[in-house]
Design a protein around this motif. Structure first.
Motif, short mmCIF file in Angstrom:
data_model
loop_
_atom_site.label_atom_id
_atom_site.label_comp_id
_atom_site.label_asym_id
_atom_site.label_seq_id
_atom_site.Cartn_x
_atom_site.Cartn_y
_atom_site.Cartn_z
N GLN A 33 -45.84 -26.52 -44.20
CA GLN A 33 -46.62 -25.47 -43.70
C GLN A 33 -47.38 -23.93 -44.75
O GLN A 33 -48.05 -23.93 -44.16
CB GLN A 33 -45.29 -24.47 -44.18
CG GLN A 33 -43.66 -24.96 -42.78
CD GLN A 33 -44.65 -24.67 -41.30
OE1 GLN A 33 -45.09 -24.68 -41.12
NE2 GLN A 33 -43.78 -26.19 -40.66
N ASP A 52 -50.92 -29.18 -35.25
CA ASP A 52 -49.70 -29.18 -36.23
C ASP A 52 -49.05 -30.48 -36.87
O ASP A 52 -49.61 -31.26 -36.95
CB ASP A 52 -48.46 -28.18 -35.61
CG ASP A 52 -48.37 -27.49 -36.81
OD1 ASP A 52 -48.41 -26.39 -37.04
OD2 ASP A 52 -46.99 -27.18 -36.10
N ALA A 100 -41.35 -24.98 -36.95
CA ALA A 100 -41.89 -24.16 -36.67
C ALA A 100 -43.39 -23.99 -37.67
O ALA A 100 -43.96 -24.76 -38.75
CB ALA A 100 -41.53 -22.30 -36.60
N PRO A 101 -44.40 -23.38 -36.83
CA PRO A 101 -44.60 -22.24 -36.21
C PRO A 101 -44.69 -23.99 -34.48
O PRO A 101 -44.67 -25.20 -35.08
CB PRO A 101 -45.79 -22.66 -36.23
CG PRO A 101 -46.58 -21.70 -37.42
CD PRO A 101 -45.93 -23.17 -37.69
N TYR A 102 -45.13 -23.31 -33.74
CA TYR A 102 -44.26 -24.97 -32.42
C TYR A 102 -45.70 -24.56 -31.27
O TYR A 102 -46.93 -24.55 -31.28
CB TYR A 102 -42.99 -24.26 -30.93
CG TYR A 102 -42.12 -24.04 -32.42
CD1 TYR A 102 -41.22 -25.29 -32.40
CD2 TYR A 102 -41.70 -22.84 -33.37
CE1 TYR A 102 -40.13 -25.41 -33.39
CE2 TYR A 102 -40.19 -23.31 -33.97
CZ TYR A 102 -40.05 -24.47 -34.29
OH TYR A 102 -38.90 -23.80 -35.16
N PRO A 132 -45.09 -18.89 -33.24
CA PRO A 132 -44.67 -19.25 -34.90
C PRO A 132 -43.19 -19.15 -34.63
O PRO A 132 -42.44 -19.47 -35.55
CB PRO A 132 -45.01 -17.74 -34.77
CG PRO A 132 -45.27 -16.77 -33.74
CD PRO A 132 -46.15 -17.06 -32.95
N THR A 133 -42.45 -19.25 -33.04
CA THR A 133 -40.95 -18.80 -33.26
C THR A 133 -40.63 -20.07 -32.44
O THR A 133 -40.71 -19.38 -30.67
CB THR A 133 -39.75 -17.79 -33.81
OG1 THR A 133 -40.40 -17.13 -32.55
CG2 THR A 133 -40.84 -16.55 -35.01
N ARG A 153 -50.22 -17.56 -40.41
CA ARG A 153 -48.38 -18.85 -40.72
C ARG A 153 -49.48 -19.56 -42.39
O ARG A 153 -50.32 -18.89 -42.53
CB ARG A 153 -49.10 -20.02 -39.89
CG ARG A 153 -50.25 -20.42 -39.98
CD ARG A 153 -50.37 -21.57 -38.85
NE ARG A 153 -50.22 -22.88 -39.27
CZ ARG A 153 -49.19 -23.92 -38.66
NH1 ARG A 153 -49.24 -23.67 -37.26
NH2 ARG A 153 -49.06 -24.47 -39.27
N GLY A 195 -37.96 -19.22 -37.36
CA GLY A 195 -39.06 -19.94 -37.73
C GLY A 195 -39.84 -19.35 -38.41
O GLY A 195 -38.82 -18.34 -39.34
N HIS A 224 -43.35 -14.22 -39.88
CA HIS A 224 -45.18 -14.29 -39.63
C HIS A 224 -46.46 -13.33 -39.34
O HIS A 224 -47.14 -12.97 -39.10
CB HIS A 224 -44.98 -15.05 -38.23
CG HIS A 224 -44.55 -14.15 -37.77
ND1 HIS A 224 -42.94 -14.90 -36.44
CD2 HIS A 224 -44.75 -13.60 -36.22
CE1 HIS A 224 -42.75 -14.41 -35.86
NE2 HIS A 224 -43.63 -13.79 -35.63
N ASN A 227 -52.01 -20.33 -26.67
CA ASN A 227 -50.90 -20.98 -26.68
C ASN A 227 -50.25 -21.04 -25.19
O ASN A 227 -48.47 -20.60 -25.01
CB ASN A 227 -50.39 -19.32 -27.58
CG ASN A 227 -50.05 -18.27 -27.21
OD1 ASN A 227 -51.23 -18.15 -25.88
ND2 ASN A 227 -49.89 -16.94 -27.86
#
Length: 484
Positions: A142, A245, A398-400, A407-408, A425, A436, A439, A460
């Motif tokens: 992360q 990610d 997380a994040p997704y 973020p969660t 993040r 998460g 953030h 997102n």
């Protein structure tokens, strides 16, 4: 009568002496620059954290030069100076180790440092700001910012103070070099390192016109596509954005036969491990194929840590399990008919950029890349969507979404227009209620990277499954997900 020519005995002695001297110089040169020494690490977990995957010879740096760069060039590190040295780039450094997790130290003539899989695939979390940082092998990192790391190296190499005098003075504060080593560093190793880092910086100029990766993200295949010695595609003709990610690598055995990577571009774990090493800088003739095979076995059996906070509410989690079976299990449950398959982007609705980054030509060139080697690639494909992944260890992922844009889990269960448009993040303090990392707020802003979902590749939207559930059902679902 023909006259015989006889070499003078003194000439023969000089010739023999020159041959001996030449052989001695060659032997010393080989020893000082090319001899390879084993690492002698203690077990496969230590190998995962610090072992060589073959990157040191082509992409590695002289260890002692690398060691002193933050001290000599702190002005080129990101942040406000609160985190010293490589910690400013988000690396995790265990006490007593010569390198951070994910960095290998190996002697090839002289000590060199390279990156391995753990640099990106090692999670950290804290249960509170003052709590001890916990390290989780194979989790998604992360805090590490690979792009900032590359830019730091390039900026340092371009600095006028990147000279033998400056660096040798700093190195002598860390270790004692022999007179021969000092000569090699002064006239060969340091100049060649500077040239190599400047070449690397030039090779990554295509990133200047694309959104920043930020901590915990990487563009996994454009660097391979645009590398002149690998797939050799032209960034001037390809403006795709692959920002993704970082994925977890644990429990890979449960993904046997599944499509891998975010878009399912390969279904062979062996090929994914080998191509990952190549993406990190290894070359076909430097890959430690046997060691990487042991690493693959390790990743198949490795389980994520359990949720570290108070035990989930059993009654609420049971209700959440029933909701999961009804709304989520078909795509994310172990027996789900769609689990591990590619869901068309038109159906899932998430950001297209990562999907467009990987092309049919990329797959064709990767399959042809190592055709002369016994571990040839042949499973790379082009797909039209993203993989429905099992949710093992979902609390620490997380994040997704594939680009880390939500973020969660709590935010993911809301319609896209209600999800945070901007957040931070890279701060690894966990928010247990929301599933998460923290953030928002002063600490997240100070330690994190500003993520703007309006930037290309950062969208997102999509994956609105479960968003229609009432609040109490969403809360129950989150409670159950803590147990996975």
């Amino acid at each position: 009568m023909a006259r015989k020519d006889h070499a003078h005995p003194k000439s023969r002695r000089w010739l023999a002496l020159l041959l001996v001297l030449g052989a001695a110089v060659a032997a010393i040169g080989w020893y000082e620059l090319f001899r390879e020494e084993p690492q002698n690490l203690d077990g496969v977990e230590a190998y995962y954290r610090y072992g060589s995957i073959g990157t040191e010879q082509e992409e590695g740096l002289p260890y002692w030069v690398w060691r002193v760069l933050p001290e000599v060039f702190p002005q080129h590190l990101p942040g406000d100076g609160e985190d010293a040295g490589y910690a400013a780039l988000g690396v995790v450094w265990e006490e007593g180790e010569p390198t951070p997790v994910g960095f290998s130290r190996k002697t090839i003539g002289f000590p060199r440092i390279g990156i391995n899989c753990a640099a990106c695939h090692t999670a950290t979390y804290r249960t509170a700001p003052e709590a001890e940082r916990r390290i989780v092998p194979a989790g998604p990192h992360q805090t590490f910012d690979p792009q900032a790391y590359l830019r730091f190296l390039g900026d340092a190499a371009a600095d006028p103070d990147f000279t033998a005098d400056t660096l040798l003075a700093a190195i002598e504060e860390e270790t004692e070099l022999s007179w021969l080593d000092r000569l090699l560093y002064r006239f060969l190793i340091i100049p060649r390192t500077r040239d190599g880092l400047l070449e690397q910086a030039e090779r990554f100029t295509w990133t200047d016109d694309r959104p920043r990766w930020g901590p915990g993200r990487i563009d996994p295949f454009n660097p391979v596509k645009f590398h002149p010695d690998l797939l050799a595609l032209d960034p001037a003709e390809d403006d795709t954005i692959g920002n993704s990610d970082i994925m977890p690598l644990w429990a890979m055995d449960e993904q046997e036969g599944y499509a891998l990577h975010w878009d399912g571009l390969n279904d062979s774990l062996t090929e994914v491990v080998l191509s990952g090493a190549i993406g990190d800088g290894a070359r076909p003739d430097s890959l430690p194929v046997e060691s990487l095979g042991e690493l693959e076995t390790y990743l198949r059996d490795l389980a994520p840590p359990p949720y570290p906070f108070d035990s989930p509410d059993r009654q609420m989690a049971a209700r959440g399990e029933a909701l999961f079976e009804e709304h989520c299990a078909s795509c994310h449950g172990p027996e789900g008919g769609c689990t591990g398959t590619v869901i068309p982007q038109s159906e899932v609705g998430t950001d297209r950029h990562r999907l467009e980054m990987w092309t049919a030509e990329s797959a064709e060139r990767y399959n042809a890349y190592a055709e002369d080697y016994p571990w040839d690639f042949d499973a790379f494909v082009k797909t039209d969507g993203y993989v429905a992944k099992p949710l093992t260890g979902i609390w620490l992922r997380a994040p997704y979404l594939h680009n880390g844009s939500v973020p969660t889990v709590e935010d993911l269960l809301r319609p896209a227009e209600e999800r945070p448009a901007v957040f931070y993040r890279g701060y690894d303090v966990y928010h247990p209620e929301r599933l998460g990392f923290i953030h928002a707020g002063e600490e997240a802003e100070r330690h994190g990277f500003r993520y703007d979902t309006a930037e290309p590749g950062n969208g997102n939207q999509g994956h609105e499954y479960g968003t229609e559930l009432p609040t109490e059902d969403r809360d129950a679902l989150v409670e159950y997900l803590k147990t996975l």
